[in-house]
Design a protein around this motif. Sequence first.
Motif: not given
Length: 364
Positions: A140-142, A144-153, A176-181
Amino acid sequence: MPKRPQPLAGLADIAPYVPGKAEAGGKKVWKLSANESAMGPSPKVVAAASEAAAGIHIYPDGAARDLKTAIAEIEELDPSRLIIGSGSDEVLQLLIRAYAAPGEAILQSAHGFSYYHVAAAAVRVKTIFVPEQDFLADVDALLAAVTPEVRIVFVANPNNPTGTVLMAEDLRRLRDGLPDEVMLVLDGAYAEYMTDEAYSDGRDLVDEAIERGTDNVVMTRTFSKIYGLGGARVGWGYGPPEVISILERIRPPFNITVPSLKAAEAAIRDQAFMTENRAFTLSERERLKEGIEALGFATIPSHANFVTFDAGSADDAKVILAHLEADGILIRSAASSGLPSHLRVTVGPAEASDAFLESLKAFR
């Protein structure tokens, strides 16, 4: 004053990755600082590498076709979805170079593998560290931390240096919770030590991403741990064909030596040795854990080939490290991963565990 070439801004500020200590004053030591194989390499690996050494005047197969075939057969994977790297570290580097631009960011848990940050900083990509729950990556914290600048987790699973693991259900929820890009990279350096059926090394998520058309999951593996090829530097990645195609375009040519390719092929084909090594390591890991706890130290439940324990404080950790080194026993601080009071000891030969536990008794 003469002028001189200048490095790119910020490179001199990068704290380099520090490997596990290998020697102490030139004397013989038990090296339990680098998560190397408890049993070393298979005899078949040594024979294959030795035989291949006679041909080191010939360039290796840059496509590593024989090794890809062996991995595909043993792991039941599509060889067209494989890339071979100089250790899995190189595959991680290539992913950052290909999918994150300067000023963009990668995401990792607070106590995740420290090399992700080093590799990102080298190409001026930022790292966002996300707090964990009980030394475990917090889905959940990961998210929630996704911003438009994040490219890789990045998720090391099992994680180094904590040894904790996210099971398949949590990985799928993260994906499933990550943006497709946004790319999800599952680092399975210690995957071979897992026996729980609820665990996934990520291959199913890679295949699902391909089927969905998002192509946003890659898994990586290494020959440096259970296969005992740390000195050979061979790793691999499994991902969508289009991603692998991009990585192959920027991969250095002939990045794996002839002996290393043959050693890795022999290693993965000797599954009997790998199974024996795993059984010994898991048994010895439990003995090591019980011995550390019997001395009053709290351990983090480990699913890898090491045990991480709380020394009490950062100062206590430094004192213990120095004492063990004086006794010829090298283990590692977890300070580079944000855990300055914690120490990590690799599962080695039984004699090494005995020596470590006997030396550690001085503090209890």
